[in-house]
Every structure is written in structure tokens, then in C-alpha cells.
Design an enzyme around this catalytic site. Structure first.
Site, PDB file in Angstrom:
ATOM      1  N   TYR A 142      -3.679   2.402  64.564  1.00 48.17           N
ATOM      2  CA  TYR A 142      -4.287   3.581  65.173  1.00 48.17           C
ATOM      3  C   TYR A 142      -5.807   3.449  65.274  1.00 48.17           C
ATOM      4  O   TYR A 142      -6.430   4.054  66.132  1.00 48.17           O
ATOM      5  CB  TYR A 142      -3.975   4.833  64.345  1.00 48.17           C
ATOM      6  CG  TYR A 142      -2.653   5.477  64.637  1.00 48.17           C
ATOM      7  CD1 TYR A 142      -1.467   4.781  64.435  1.00 48.17           C
ATOM      8  CD2 TYR A 142      -2.591   6.790  65.101  1.00 48.17           C
ATOM      9  CE1 TYR A 142      -0.248   5.388  64.675  1.00 48.17           C
ATOM     10  CE2 TYR A 142      -1.377   7.403  65.342  1.00 48.17           C
ATOM     11  CZ  TYR A 142      -0.207   6.699  65.132  1.00 48.17           C
ATOM     12  OH  TYR A 142       0.995   7.301  65.373  1.00 48.17           O
ATOM     13  N   LYS A 190       6.657  -4.760  56.691  1.00 46.03           N
ATOM     14  CA  LYS A 190       7.289  -5.795  57.511  1.00 46.03           C
ATOM     15  C   LYS A 190       6.669  -7.118  57.067  1.00 46.03           C
ATOM     16  O   LYS A 190       6.098  -7.867  57.863  1.00 46.03           O
ATOM     17  CB  LYS A 190       7.039  -5.486  59.000  1.00 46.03           C
ATOM     18  CG  LYS A 190       7.807  -6.349  59.973  1.00 46.03           C
ATOM     19  CD  LYS A 190       9.293  -6.015  60.046  1.00 46.03           C
ATOM     20  CE  LYS A 190      10.016  -7.021  60.938  1.00 46.03           C
ATOM     21  NZ  LYS A 190      11.482  -6.851  60.910  1.00 46.03           N
ATOM     22  N   ASP A 222      12.600  -2.041  59.382  1.00 50.42           N
ATOM     23  CA  ASP A 222      13.830  -1.906  60.183  1.00 50.42           C
ATOM     24  C   ASP A 222      14.995  -1.485  59.293  1.00 50.42           C
ATOM     25  O   ASP A 222      15.798  -0.615  59.629  1.00 50.42           O
ATOM     26  CB  ASP A 222      14.138  -3.200  60.964  1.00 50.42           C
ATOM     27  CG  ASP A 222      14.040  -4.465  60.133  1.00 50.42           C
ATOM     28  OD1 ASP A 222      13.578  -4.402  58.970  1.00 50.42           O
ATOM     29  OD2 ASP A 222      14.433  -5.537  60.641  1.00 50.42           O
ATOM     30  N   ASP A 246       4.584   7.127  61.057  1.00 49.46           N
ATOM     31  CA  ASP A 246       4.716   8.028  62.204  1.00 49.46           C
ATOM     32  C   ASP A 246       6.159   8.022  62.697  1.00 49.46           C
ATOM     33  O   ASP A 246       6.773   9.062  62.904  1.00 49.46           O
ATOM     34  CB  ASP A 246       3.766   7.572  63.320  1.00 49.46           C
ATOM     35  CG  ASP A 246       3.891   8.439  64.559  1.00 49.46           C
ATOM     36  OD1 ASP A 246       3.902   9.672  64.414  1.00 49.46           O
ATOM     37  OD2 ASP A 246       4.004   7.869  65.673  1.00 49.46           O
ATOM     38  N   ASP A 250       9.448  11.085  61.940  1.00 47.05           N
ATOM     39  CA  ASP A 250      10.190  11.800  62.994  1.00 47.05           C
ATOM     40  C   ASP A 250      11.683  11.587  62.793  1.00 47.05           C
ATOM     41  O   ASP A 250      12.490  12.501  62.920  1.00 47.05           O
ATOM     42  CB  ASP A 250       9.802  11.299  64.405  1.00 47.05           C
ATOM     43  CG  ASP A 250       8.766  12.200  65.078  1.00 47.05           C
ATOM     44  OD1 ASP A 250       7.946  12.795  64.350  1.00 47.05           O
ATOM     45  OD2 ASP A 250       8.785  12.301  66.322  1.00 47.05           O
TER      46      ASP A 250
HETATM   47  C1  IPM Z   1       1.928  12.890  64.225  1.00 50.72           C
HETATM   48  C2  IPM Z   1       1.759  12.806  65.726  1.00 50.72           C
HETATM   49  C3  IPM Z   1       0.425  12.152  66.029  1.00 50.72           C
HETATM   50  C4  IPM Z   1       0.438  10.750  65.440  1.00 50.72           C
HETATM   51  C5  IPM Z   1       0.065  12.091  67.525  1.00 50.72           C
HETATM   52  C6  IPM Z   1       0.049  13.471  68.144  1.00 50.72           C
HETATM   53  C7  IPM Z   1      -1.228  11.377  67.773  1.00 50.72           C
HETATM   54  O1  IPM Z   1       2.808  12.121  66.303  1.00 50.72           O
HETATM   55  O2  IPM Z   1       1.110  13.548  63.561  1.00 50.72           O
HETATM   56  O3  IPM Z   1       2.894  12.315  63.717  1.00 50.72           O
HETATM   57  O4  IPM Z   1       0.929   9.802  66.068  1.00 50.72           O
HETATM   58  O5  IPM Z   1      -0.043  10.587  64.319  1.00 50.72           O
HETATM   59 MG    MG Z   2       4.341  11.545  64.923  1.00 54.18          MG
END
Ligand code: IPM
Ligand code: MG
Length: 358
Positions: A142, A190, A222, A246, A250
Site C-alpha cells: 500500500y 507467503k 493461500d 485486507d 473481508d
Molecule cells: C479496508 C478498505 C480499504 C483498504 C480501502 C477502502 C482503501 O478496503 O479498510 O479494508 O484497502 O484498506
Molecule cells: Mg478492505
């Protein structure tokens, strides 16, 4: 106690859900005799529209002066669909993380008994899953430079960089959490392929003996992605670098049944920040249909991690659980039953707090 907080509602559904979280925060403060003062500031697309900058200096100064930051969400489709946009809301978010030194993003993954049936996974796999993912938040791909394009525009590159110091501090944070929980840290990397991961693993192996009562294990990313689905109960504290975290958070969030339920805390060098893990959900903006629970639970985390006010946080959790049990829920989890509006769910929880006698 005096609670002096910065409120950054952001874009999309941010302002709607923030309003509910603030009402509840202030009801909790009243109940426990705390003095709440807060100030709002702009971040994200709305800040770009107003000032040209997604994280204006004024917003940063407010965050630095405050005891905690409550953050809604940022993002707007007009930027997502324009790969040539010069400024993006996400840049504001990344700068905010970097400037506030928020190197540890703590994302608890827990199940709500009344929602187990909403999980895409079988109830017997999901029941009792309860882990924390600690995502490194200010390093890796990032932020690594160089990042960009070749002159002809046909080659693009990102750079993944980690220093010993960045890795050590977030690993110590993970062990601190594990010490208060079931005493297991899973380091996700990884290391079979990439150099930064090999440094992560080396440093984790060096640090592990400092925590003899905590078990450390290692998983390739993975494999971790698979294990989250196959055996979510096997995790206690998972720690990983920025991009892996990240993606995995999710994935982990849907175990609970809805992305709209999970809060997060970001901690580091300066003021800590509390935000839902979902985004700005632009399609729902202004409709009052978004689930406010992740935002409300972020306020609970603020009481707990930001101010060490455990009972206050517990009351919010109790109120949220009661709303779920009573079926006072938004459309994402209504499951054919009545779908309540964002503010109806918020007001129900606020009333629960006001009626509560300890
Ligand atoms: C998160 C989001 C952010 C990230 C985006 C919006 C830049 O997905 O906080 O997980 O990738 O960190
Ligand atoms: Mg995210």
C-alpha cells in the site's frame, strides 16, 4: 471521565450510520456519568469536493487533538470508475492511517447466535468461531515505493517493503491480544515465495520465545484463506501484513452472516481510530437502509480499547444482541421478516441503553 472525540462521517452511508452511533454513544455517556464532547470533520470524497484534499490538514489536526476518532466510511463511484482521477478518497484514508501512525488494525470476527443461519457456511462449522485478525496497516504494498507506470504506460509496478521495526511492533501487538485470549498466534505470510514474508517469519520466530505461554504457528496465506472457511474455530489471533489482511478480513467477515456487522479498531502512535470494516455503500446512500451495527459496535470498541471503559462497551454489545434477538434489523439480515430502517434500529438500541439499569 471526559471523552473528547473526533467524528469523521465520510461518504455514502457514513453520515447515516454515524448519526446512530453518536446518539448511542451519548446515551451511554449519560448513563455512566461521562462528559462527551465531539467535533465533526471532513474526509474522503466530500472533502475532495469541498477542499480538493481527501484528508485536509484541519481534519488531521482535529484527530491529533482528540482522544479517539470515530470514522464512518469513504468512497464514491465517480472515482472508482475513473482510473485517471488525480485525487481519490482512498488516498485520504491511507494518508490518515499513515499520519496518525495507525499500524495495527484489529478486526474481531465473532458470530451472533441469532444470525448463525445467515452465514453462507454450515452452522456446525461457524458456531463458536471467535478470532481476531490483526492487520498491519501502514506498510507493505500500500505504501511501498516505487509505485507507478513505465513511460509508455504499458508496464505497472508496486513495491512491497517492510522494516524490522514495522514487523516487530505489530507482532508484539498480536501477542498482547493473545495473552488476554486463548493464547495462540497464527502468523500468516507467503514466506515460500516473497522476501518480505521471509523477514516476517524470521522475526516472528525470534519473538515467539519471549512469549513462552503463547503458541505460535505459521500459515501461508493461500492456506489461511482455505482454513478460515474450513475451520474458523482453529484461530485465536491471526496477524498478517497489510494486503493479505485486507483480503482475509473481508473473507472472514462473511462468516458472521453480513459485512454490515463487523467493527474495527486501529491503534498505533497517536490517536486510535474506530470504524466499521464495510465501505461507503453508495447505492444505499440517503435511503436509511444500511445496517448501522458495525458502526455502533465500533463505538463499543472505542469505549473498550480507546478509553478502557469495559462496562460501557459491554452495554452496547448487550443492546445490539437484544436488537438482533428482537428482530429489529435492517434488510440485509431481515431474512423475509420486517426490515427496519437504519434509524429505527439505532433508536431501538438507544432506547435499550436509556432503559438499562445496571
Ligand atoms: C479496508 C478498505 C480499504 C483498504 C480501502 C477502502 C482503501 O478496503 O479498510 O479494508 O484497502 O484498506
Ligand atoms: Mg478492505
Amino acid at each position: 471521565m471526559r471523552l473528547n472525540i473526533a467524528v469523521l462521517p465520510g461518504d455514502g452511508i457514513g453520515p447515516e450510520i454515524m448519526k446512530q452511533a453518536l446518539n448511542i454513544t451519548s446515551a451511554v455517556c449519560e448513563k455512566f456519568g461521562h462528559t462527551l464532547t465531539y467535533k465533526e470533520a471532513m474526509v474522503g470524497a466530500c472533502a475532495i469536493d469541498a477542499t480538493g484534499d481527501p484528508y485536509p490538514a484541519e481534519t488531521h489536526e482535529l484527530c491529533m487533538r482528540s482522544d479517539a476518532v470515530l470514522f464512518g466510511a469513504i468512497g464514491h463511484p465517480k472515482f472508482d470508475n475513473d482510473p485517471n482521477a488525480k485525487v481519490r478518497p482512498e488516498q485520504g484514508l491511507l494518508r490518515m492511517r499513515k499520519q496518525l501512525g495507525l499500524y495495527g488494525n484489529i478486526r474481531p470476527v465473532m458470530t451472533f447466535p441469532s444470525l448463525i443461519h445467515k452465514s453462507p457456511l454450515r452452522a456446525d462449522l461457524v458456531e463458536g468461531a471467535d478470532f481476531v485478525c490483526i492487520r498491519e496497516l501502514t506498510g507493505g504494498m500500500y505504501f511501498g515505493r516505487p509505485q507507478g507506470r513505465s513511460e509508455d504506460g504499458d508496464t505497472a509496478y508496486d513495491t512491497c517493503v517492510y522494516t524490522r521495526e514495522e514487523i516487530e511492533r505489530v507482532l508484539h501487538l498480536a501477542y498482547k491480544f493473545a495473552a488476554q485470549r486463548r493464547k495462540k498466534v497464527t502468523v500468516v505470510d507467503k514466506a515460500n515465495v516473497i522476501a518480505t514474508s521471509r523477514l516476517w517469519r524470521q522475526i516472528a520466530q525470534e519473538i515467539a520465545p519471549q512469549y513462552p505461554d503463547i503458541e505460535t504457528d505459521f500459515l501461508f496465506v493461500d492456506n489461511a484463506a482455505m482454513r478460515i472457511i474450513q475451520w474458523p474455530r482453529s484461530f485465536d489471533v491471526m496477524v498478517t501484513e497489510n494486503l493479505f489482511g485486507d483480503i482475509l478480513t473481508d473473507e472472514a467477515s462473511v462468516i458472521t452472516g453480513s459485512l454490515g456487522l463487523l467493527p474495527s479498531a486501529s491503534v498505533g502512535l497517536h490517536t486510535s481510530l474506530f470504524e466499521p470494516i464495510h465501505g461507503s455503500y453508495p447505492q444505499a446512500t440517503g435511503k436509511n437502509i444500511a445496517n448501522p451495527l458495525a458502526m455502533i459496535l465500533s463505538a463499543a470498541l472505542m469505549f473498550e480499547y480507546g478509553f478502557n471503559l469495559m462496562e460501557e462497551g459491554a452495554l452496547i454489545r448487550e443492546a445490539v444482541n437484544a436488537s438482533l434477538q428482537a428482530g429489529v434489523v435492517t434488510e440485509d439480515i431481515a431474512d423475509g421478516g420486517k426490515a427496519y430502517k437504519t434509524y429505527e434500529v439505532g433508536e431501538w438500541i438507544e432506547q435499550f441503553v436509556k432503559r438499562w439499569i445496571g
